[in-house]
Design a protein around this motif. Structure first.
Motif: not given
Length: 151
Positions: A30-35, A45-46
């Motif tokens: 999705a274009g991101h690498r969120l942990p 993070i949300v």
């Protein structure tokens, strides 16, 4: 992706829907690498993602609505995994009240609307923090997250 009126998953499909959403965000698709690891701490993070959309002046429609739905599903899944909740389909009255098709039921029987909580975070800002919501949550099976030291 659709609009706010697009068909939404039922309670029985929410876990799979959320897992796919999280895979997209953690893999970079999705274009991101969120942990996102379903921990209570990951709810920060949300909050940060929602705040970023707010600051950019995004409108809660189209793709933004889909992301908010996914993040609300993620909050619900954290409630399932960390607090003993289960996904439930809302009845007609609950759908009208909450504006969502699904929510979670806590071990004590209370019903919560995590999808709406994330929508409120977007609409009203940091006073509607999803992490704080979880930490103050009534009716959970066990307090907080195991092993994180979170209160």
């Amino acid at each position: 992706m659709g609009t706010e009126t697009a068909a939404r998953p039922t309670a029985g499909r929410m876990r799979g829907h959320v897992a796919e959403f999280v895979t997209d965000l953690t893999s970079g698709r999705a274009g991101h690498r969120l942990p996102l690891d379903y921990s209570v701490d990951s709810l920060r993070i949300v909050d940060a993602v929602v705040e970023g959309m707010r600051r950019q002046g995004a409108e809660p429609a189209g793709r933004v609505a889909e992301v908010l739905f996914g993040l609300g599903g993620y909050l619900g899944e954290v409630m399932v995994r960390q607090a003993g909740a289960v996904w439930v389909d809302f009845d007609t009255g609950q759908r009208e009240r909450f504006g969502q098709p699904v929510g979670v039921r806590m071990p004590d029987g209370r019903v919560w609307n995590p999808l709406g909580r994330v929508a409120n975070r977007f609409a009203y800002g940091s006073r509607e923090s999803v992490r704080t919501f979880f930490l103050l949550l009534h009716g959970r099976d066990r307090p907080g997250e195991t092993g994180s030291g979170a209160a």
